[in-house]
Design an enzyme around this catalytic site. Sequence first.
Site, mmCIF file in Angstrom:
data_model
loop_
_atom_site.group_PDB
_atom_site.id
_atom_site.type_symbol
_atom_site.label_atom_id
_atom_site.label_comp_id
_atom_site.label_asym_id
_atom_site.label_seq_id
_atom_site.Cartn_x
_atom_site.Cartn_y
_atom_site.Cartn_z
ATOM 1 N N LYS A 279 0.830 -1.209 0.000
ATOM 2 C CA LYS A 279 0.000 0.000 0.000
ATOM 3 C C LYS A 279 0.864 1.260 0.000
ATOM 4 O O LYS A 279 0.644 2.176 -0.781
ATOM 5 C CB LYS A 279 -0.835 0.004 1.292
ATOM 6 C CG LYS A 279 -2.309 0.042 1.045
ATOM 7 C CD LYS A 279 -3.129 -0.211 2.310
ATOM 8 C CE LYS A 279 -2.875 0.670 3.490
ATOM 9 N NZ LYS A 279 -4.076 1.126 4.194
ATOM 10 N N SER A 280 1.857 1.271 0.878
ATOM 11 C CA SER A 280 2.692 2.474 1.003
ATOM 12 C C SER A 280 3.397 2.769 -0.310
ATOM 13 O O SER A 280 3.484 3.916 -0.747
ATOM 14 C CB SER A 280 3.762 2.267 2.065
ATOM 15 O OG SER A 280 3.175 2.011 3.279
ATOM 16 N N GLY B 76 -5.295 8.051 5.611
ATOM 17 C CA GLY B 76 -4.408 9.060 6.180
ATOM 18 C C GLY B 76 -3.186 9.268 5.300
ATOM 19 O O GLY B 76 -2.675 10.388 5.172
ATOM 20 N N ASP C 295 1.883 -0.890 12.332
ATOM 21 C CA ASP C 295 0.842 -1.616 11.601
ATOM 22 C C ASP C 295 0.726 -3.083 12.010
ATOM 23 O O ASP C 295 -0.346 -3.677 11.933
ATOM 24 C CB ASP C 295 1.120 -1.567 10.086
ATOM 25 C CG ASP C 295 0.755 -0.227 9.488
ATOM 26 O OD1 ASP C 295 0.070 0.564 10.173
ATOM 27 O OD2 ASP C 295 1.153 0.023 8.335
ATOM 28 N N LYS D 38 -4.974 5.736 15.098
ATOM 29 C CA LYS D 38 -5.033 5.047 13.806
ATOM 30 C C LYS D 38 -6.492 5.025 13.341
ATOM 31 O O LYS D 38 -7.301 5.802 13.813
ATOM 32 C CB LYS D 38 -4.468 3.628 13.955
ATOM 33 C CG LYS D 38 -2.984 3.600 14.304
ATOM 34 C CD LYS D 38 -2.139 3.908 13.106
ATOM 35 C CE LYS D 38 -0.656 3.808 13.441
ATOM 36 N NZ LYS D 38 0.183 4.073 12.276
ATOM 37 N N ARG E 188 -6.710 1.944 18.212
ATOM 38 C CA ARG E 188 -6.231 0.564 18.102
ATOM 39 C C ARG E 188 -5.656 0.031 19.402
ATOM 40 O O ARG E 188 -5.628 -1.181 19.604
ATOM 41 C CB ARG E 188 -5.168 0.460 17.010
ATOM 42 C CG ARG E 188 -5.728 0.031 15.713
ATOM 43 C CD ARG E 188 -4.673 -0.302 14.688
ATOM 44 N NE ARG E 188 -5.294 -0.196 13.386
ATOM 45 C CZ ARG E 188 -4.666 0.086 12.271
ATOM 46 N NH1 ARG E 188 -3.359 0.294 12.286
ATOM 47 N NH2 ARG E 188 -5.313 0.148 11.144
#
Length: 676
Positions: A32-33, A103, A342, A369, A373
């Site tokens: 994803k990043s 985000g 994460d 988050k 979380r």
Amino acid sequence: MTSGHGRPVLPETVLVAGGMPLGGELRVPGDKSISHRALIVGALGEGTSLLRGLSDGDDVRRTRDAVAALGAEVHDDGEVVTVTGGRSLLHAPLGPLDCGNSGTSMRLLAGVAAGLAGVTVLAGDASLSARPMDRVAAPLRAMGATVTGNGPRCLPPLAVTGGSLEGITWTPEVASAQVKSAVLLAGLFAAGETAVRERVRTRPHTEELLALAGADIEVTDEGAGRTVRVRASSLRPFDVVVPGDPSQAAFWVVAACVVPKSALRVRGVYAGETRTGFLSVLRRMGARVGLDGGAPGPAGAAANGRGAVAAGSSVGAVADVTAQWGPLSATVVDASEIPSLDEVPVLAVAAACAEGTTRFVGMGELRVKESDRLRAVARLVSAVGAVARIEGEDLVVEGVGDAGGTGGAGGVGGASGLHHFRFDSEGDHRMAMAAAVAALAAGPGESRIDGFGGVATSYPAFLAHLRHVGGHARVQLVAIDGPAGSGKSTVSRAIAERLGLDRLDTGAMYRAVAWAALERGIDPEDAPGVAELAHEAVIDPGPPDVVIDGVVVTSAIRTPEVNRAVSAVAANPSVRAALVERQRAWAVAHGGGVVEGRDIGTVVFPHADLKVFLTAAPEERARRRREEPSEGVARRDQLDSTRTASPLVQAADARLVDTTCRSVDEVIAEILSWLR
Ligand code: DC
């Protein structure tokens, strides 16, 4: 299961069973990043970049839509996404950029917006709108941009007015790859040098991609930290393969470690040091995990290599990750080992299974988050039967050890003391997936996970992958029966949509067989003839279309001729046997769903989670079926209710709902309340 855009939609509630070993190999979605950054750096490149293996989660789609709104051209042929960009194409967008729940999109795009003349508004959903943006606003303001948000912590929506920027040297208070990236991206537009000093190294993908695109960038490691310097540069397009997301791989790696007798291989994962801290943690816990086929290269290796770029080159180091079940022991995990935090939710599941007390130190950031979380992880650990405490910024997990997990007499029970549970992830994708791993570890029995739909933000194929490696997951099965005009179609469609489930209209299958019989000149009363047809026909009940033997019959099955013929076809026991078998196979393939018909609760799925029997006053049903003469409807009801093969009757455990004079919303709300 797809949405109107052909994308998978995940059910809100999932039931995951433990007690089965996991095995085999899989590929997780593109990181994803890296995907976010590849889209943004691609949009800044002068020409067309090719991005392969891009994540298809919602978050990355937000960035993709946003770069298009900023003026880049984006095309997707399913395999490769192309981005045609360049400085002259980019401009502040007309409307707000909707970052949804992402985000990363908001913070990175704020950096780009700072470089564009005009005002860019960045908005998000309710959860993102509660996340502070002050850490990214501060450096962008220092560079000369105007950034406004709500309150002192600069909550979204953000309005970024860009323009002429000056380079700065910035040392983020809290190590953050997103803040670093925003500053570096703005630095591409700034006069002079922009430097970001991090005390702890964070994921280096922005630097890796900027280097790949030929930016004037320099990366210097300094002890545990790093300084990245960038100057205004013109970027060239690139061709990259996005490697697998290590934070998604972590779910399978932990699952293999904690589910007795499991062994898994996750192929092609990004293996840079800043992203694989969870593997070091697991190794310290005694887990049998490995990296295979590509040692983790030094972080920023690609960022330093500014030479020629091969077609389809990879971003950073890539390897297969292997993991095997074995006993785990407690450890101390420091936030700096897992900069994004994460993997903490799933590592907490490992800690719950381990012998002893694991302390996660400095986890305060988890509170901001996608959900709180920190609280959610503690809730999950307790739900599965271990002990969790929050002590200041630390999370403490007392594991149950694996006394019962050694398999005993050939069993594959979960760690002793763990048990199946019910957990609401409140829409947080990582909490939902961590809960699925906990459910697999909990031993035999089904755990119920609510709020699962959020997994679509990052890992739409998660359930398919879980089944692929041998896990058992199903969604709820709702049976809706009732006579013609009782509201079955409207109600089942709405329930399916609300629960994120697929819907099967079994009446359409009987109608398709009746249509095919008429089409081929077979008398609907010719029982053996129609039965043969039903056994041989290939029927796709849709949606979108009902297809029989390759012919689309969506509207053709709603004609008066078919209305007249279908009751005889549906009374044929051999036809029913053929279609019931396919209806059951459909539910297996879809892992459950909303199924409507006449015999769903009685014959097809006698064990459905919920059975609803709809009725309505005869005049109202006739009114709803205006297109069919009322004596036709009455005749069909009469035949359907009095036939010997699976007549229309209310199952003993079905809930009766009279829909006469009631609104659809009222009926739906009542039915949904029974599922909670
Ligand atoms: O729901 P419908 O009106 O489209 O159904 C068409 C016919 O099929 C109806 O006469 C009843 C029959 N049917 C059935 O016998 N069993 C089912 N599970 C679904 C429909």
